[in-house]
Motif scaffolding. Structure first.
Motif, mmCIF file in Angstrom:
data_model
loop_
_atom_site.group_PDB
_atom_site.id
_atom_site.type_symbol
_atom_site.label_atom_id
_atom_site.label_comp_id
_atom_site.label_asym_id
_atom_site.label_seq_id
_atom_site.Cartn_x
_atom_site.Cartn_y
_atom_site.Cartn_z
ATOM 1 N N SER A 9 23.777 58.061 77.498
ATOM 2 C CA SER A 9 23.343 58.840 78.660
ATOM 3 C C SER A 9 22.168 58.150 79.349
ATOM 4 C CB SER A 9 22.925 60.246 78.233
ATOM 5 O OG SER A 9 21.782 60.198 77.402
ATOM 6 N N TRP A 10 22.037 58.376 80.657
ATOM 7 C CA TRP A 10 20.910 57.788 81.373
ATOM 8 C C TRP A 10 19.598 58.279 80.788
ATOM 9 C CZ3 TRP A 10 16.733 59.725 84.055
ATOM 10 C CH2 TRP A 10 15.958 58.777 84.732
ATOM 11 N N SER A 11 19.521 59.553 80.434
ATOM 12 C CA SER A 11 18.278 60.099 79.893
ATOM 13 C C SER A 11 17.866 59.367 78.625
ATOM 14 C CB SER A 11 18.433 61.593 79.607
ATOM 15 O OG SER A 11 18.643 62.310 80.792
ATOM 16 N N SER A 12 18.829 59.139 77.727
ATOM 17 C CA SER A 12 18.531 58.431 76.484
ATOM 18 C C SER A 12 18.076 57.010 76.774
ATOM 19 C CB SER A 12 19.765 58.421 75.583
ATOM 20 O OG SER A 12 19.531 57.682 74.402
ATOM 21 N N LYS A 13 18.804 56.323 77.643
ATOM 22 C CA LYS A 13 18.449 54.941 77.976
ATOM 23 C C LYS A 13 17.093 54.879 78.672
ATOM 24 C CE LYS A 13 22.148 52.882 76.399
ATOM 25 N NZ LYS A 13 22.056 51.975 75.235
ATOM 26 N N TYR A 14 16.823 55.860 79.540
ATOM 27 C CA TYR A 14 15.555 55.843 80.274
ATOM 28 C C TYR A 14 14.374 56.119 79.343
ATOM 29 C CZ TYR A 14 11.941 56.788 83.672
ATOM 30 O OH TYR A 14 10.769 56.750 84.378
ATOM 31 N N GLN B 197 26.353 62.256 77.570
ATOM 32 C CA GLN B 197 25.832 63.558 77.968
ATOM 33 C C GLN B 197 24.686 64.053 77.082
ATOM 34 O OE1 GLN B 197 27.289 63.207 80.599
ATOM 35 N NE2 GLN B 197 28.924 64.689 80.907
ATOM 36 N N GLY B 198 24.072 63.180 76.300
ATOM 37 C CA GLY B 198 22.973 63.607 75.441
ATOM 38 C C GLY B 198 23.413 64.442 74.270
ATOM 39 N N GLY B 199 24.663 64.275 73.837
ATOM 40 C CA GLY B 199 25.195 65.092 72.752
ATOM 41 C C GLY B 199 24.579 64.813 71.403
ATOM 42 N N THR B 200 23.943 63.644 71.219
ATOM 43 C CA THR B 200 23.357 63.304 69.921
ATOM 44 C C THR B 200 21.846 63.505 69.896
ATOM 45 O OG1 THR B 200 23.204 60.983 70.587
ATOM 46 C CG2 THR B 200 25.164 61.653 69.368
#
Length: 491
Positions: free
Chosen positions: A48-53, A100-103
């Motif tokens: 997910s972009w959030s995780s990568k960011y 989708q940030g599932g993890t």
């Protein structure tokens, strides 16, 4: 006195965590349990972009307190039993290729790594089925099936990023040949799943029956919120004898949508239809090397040679009658041979670039308005940020198609809080505009934590029924809490 009370409380928490870790070690073996920070951060990460960011910004991902790597369904039962006794969240993880940030373990707990559940239990060449552990990855399974002249025919973009069979099913995943062979929910016949407080449920041996409501499809798409899929039986197909490729251009994306509609409503069954708008075809040329820009459609038909010959001829006639111009087989063949190039190292978008893939699905009658509305809101409402919109339609059904549309912001705010705020504003605008014009929330990437806030809007009163099922199956709310809009654990 306050300080002593605080110290006692922290000491109690530390003791309790140690107790849980020791019980988990007894259940699965000490070598399969870790509290090392590097392991916990790795388990939390996805695409997910959030995780990568968060990683790009040098911040810490919300992670579990302990990582466990069971090797059997019985060991998963023990982990879920221990988690239930202590009311600890359980966050299942396959290959970590989700978007989708599932993890993300936003409530801590146990990261459950399923990748050692990777056995091929049975290949039934008479029924054309395969039974496997949920942790096996797609390429490993496909290679073995190919030695038997068979294929799972499930080739998602995450194919070489570690995606597992359990992940395919838990997120209703889709591959590039889904138009003919179906999505994960069409391919799966049966699953074993571990549910609280540590019991294994086995769904019926076949998915088509009149024996009441179907438990199988409750687990499909549940993203670990109802239980942990540990084993699955799936339909497989013979390797195709032949493939035929086509390519077409159109004066605009809407003419291409109509051509695709005619193919599907005439009940032809190409394995692939990809329709790219002008902006996405430029990206395709850069990434894959297709010698074309404009509105582009590539088609692949497979099966017996006679079937391929018939379908390619019939599709060409339908598309040309709809206003398309044929460009022969070469562009389609180049696309097929380079279909994983966009996912190669260095080609996938990465922060600080901001991006997001809406991935909504709709009926044919709604698609043109959805495309127009989303392109308009992204490029006009976020013009001050230089937001760009691209789209292609890549998974087609008898009644409609999936719009794989994406936003980009080349220079997002440098401040992490402002960047995340802009990211969520773009998602709010695009998703809600799509729903308002008849789109369904997501086609095959799942919901995770990223899209959970839209579930009430999508389902209306129906979400109360979904939530009631969650509460009944997982009364303590420990199974992947915070995902699918189901909220926090009860502790």
């Amino acid at each position: 006195m306050t300080d002593r009370s605080s110290a006692a409380r922290v000491s109690g928490e530390a003791f309790l965590q140690g107790q849980v870790v020791r019980e988990l070690e007894a259940a699965v073996g000490r070598e399969r349990v870790s509290v090392e920070d590097a392991d916990l951060q790795a388990q939390a990460a996805d695409w997910s972009w959030s995780s990568k960011y968060i990683q790009y910004a040098g911040l810490r991902l919300p992670s579990a307190d302990v990582m466990v790597k069971p090797a059997t369904t019985a060991e998963v039962e023990e982990v879920v039993r221990i988690a239930s006794e202590y009311r600890m969240p359980v966050v299942p993880r396959g290959g970590g290729s989700g978007t989708q940030g599932g993890t993300l373990a936003v409530y801590g707990g146990i990261a459950l790594d399923l990748t050692d559940l990777d056995d091929i239990v049975e290949i039934d060449e008479q029924s054309l089925t395969v039974t496997v552990g949920a942790g096996i990855d797609g390429p490993t399974l496909e290679a073995e099936l190919n030695t038997h002249g068979l294929t799972l025919a499930h080739y998602p973009g995450s194919y070489h990023l570690g995606a597992t069979i359990g992940g395919f099913i838990a997120a209703r995943g889709s591959g590039v040949v889904s138009t003919k062979y179906g999505k994960a929910e069409d391919q799966v016949l049966q699953v074993k799943a571990v549910v609280p407080p540590g019991a294994t449920v086995e769904t019926l041996r076949v998915p088509s029956h009149a024996a009441g409501p179907d438990l199988l499809q409750s687990f499909v798409g549940s993203e670990g919120t109802l239980g942990v899929i540990t084993e699955a039986t799936l339909r497989v197909d013979p390797l195709p004898e032949a493939r035929g490729f086509l390519s077409f251009s159109f004066p605009d994306i809407f003419t291409g949508m109509e051509a695709g509609r005619r193919i599907m409503t005439n009940r032809l069954r190409p394995a692939v239809i990809r329709l790219y708008d002008e902006a996405d075809s430029v990206k395709l040329k850069d990434w894959v090397g297709t010698p074309f820009t404009g509105t582009l459609m590539v088609v692949m038909c497979d099966g017996a040679q006679e079937l391929v010959d018939y379908e390619t001829r019939a599709i060409t006639e339908l598309v040309e009658a709809a206003g398309g111009t044929s460009h022969g087989p070469d562009v389609g063949r180049i696309w097929w041979e380079g279909k994983y190039e966009p996912y190669a190292k260095g080609k996938l978008p990465q922060p600080p670039l901001m991006y997001g893939t809406f991935d909504q699905v709709a009926r044919f009658s709604d698609l043109p308005a959805i495309y127009r509305a989303k392109k308009k809101i992204v490029e006009e409402e976020f013009a001050e940020y230089g937001a760009r919109y691209t789209a292609h339609l890549s998974h087609w059904y008898d009644w409609g198609a999936m719009l794989y549309d994406r936003f980009y912001v080349d220079e997002p705010p440098a401040d992490p809080v402002e960047a995340m705020r802009l990211h969520d504003r773009l998602w709010d605008a695009g998703i809600l505009e799509g729903i308002a014009h008849g789109a369904v929330l997501n086609d095959h990437h799942g919901v995770g934590i990223k899209l959970g806030r839209f579930m009430h809007k999508q389902y209306g009163e129906g979400f109360r029924l979904l939530k009631a099922q969650k509460d009944a199956w997982d009364p303590d709310g420990i199974m992947n809490p915070g995902k699918l809009g189901f909220g926090p654990p009860r502790r």
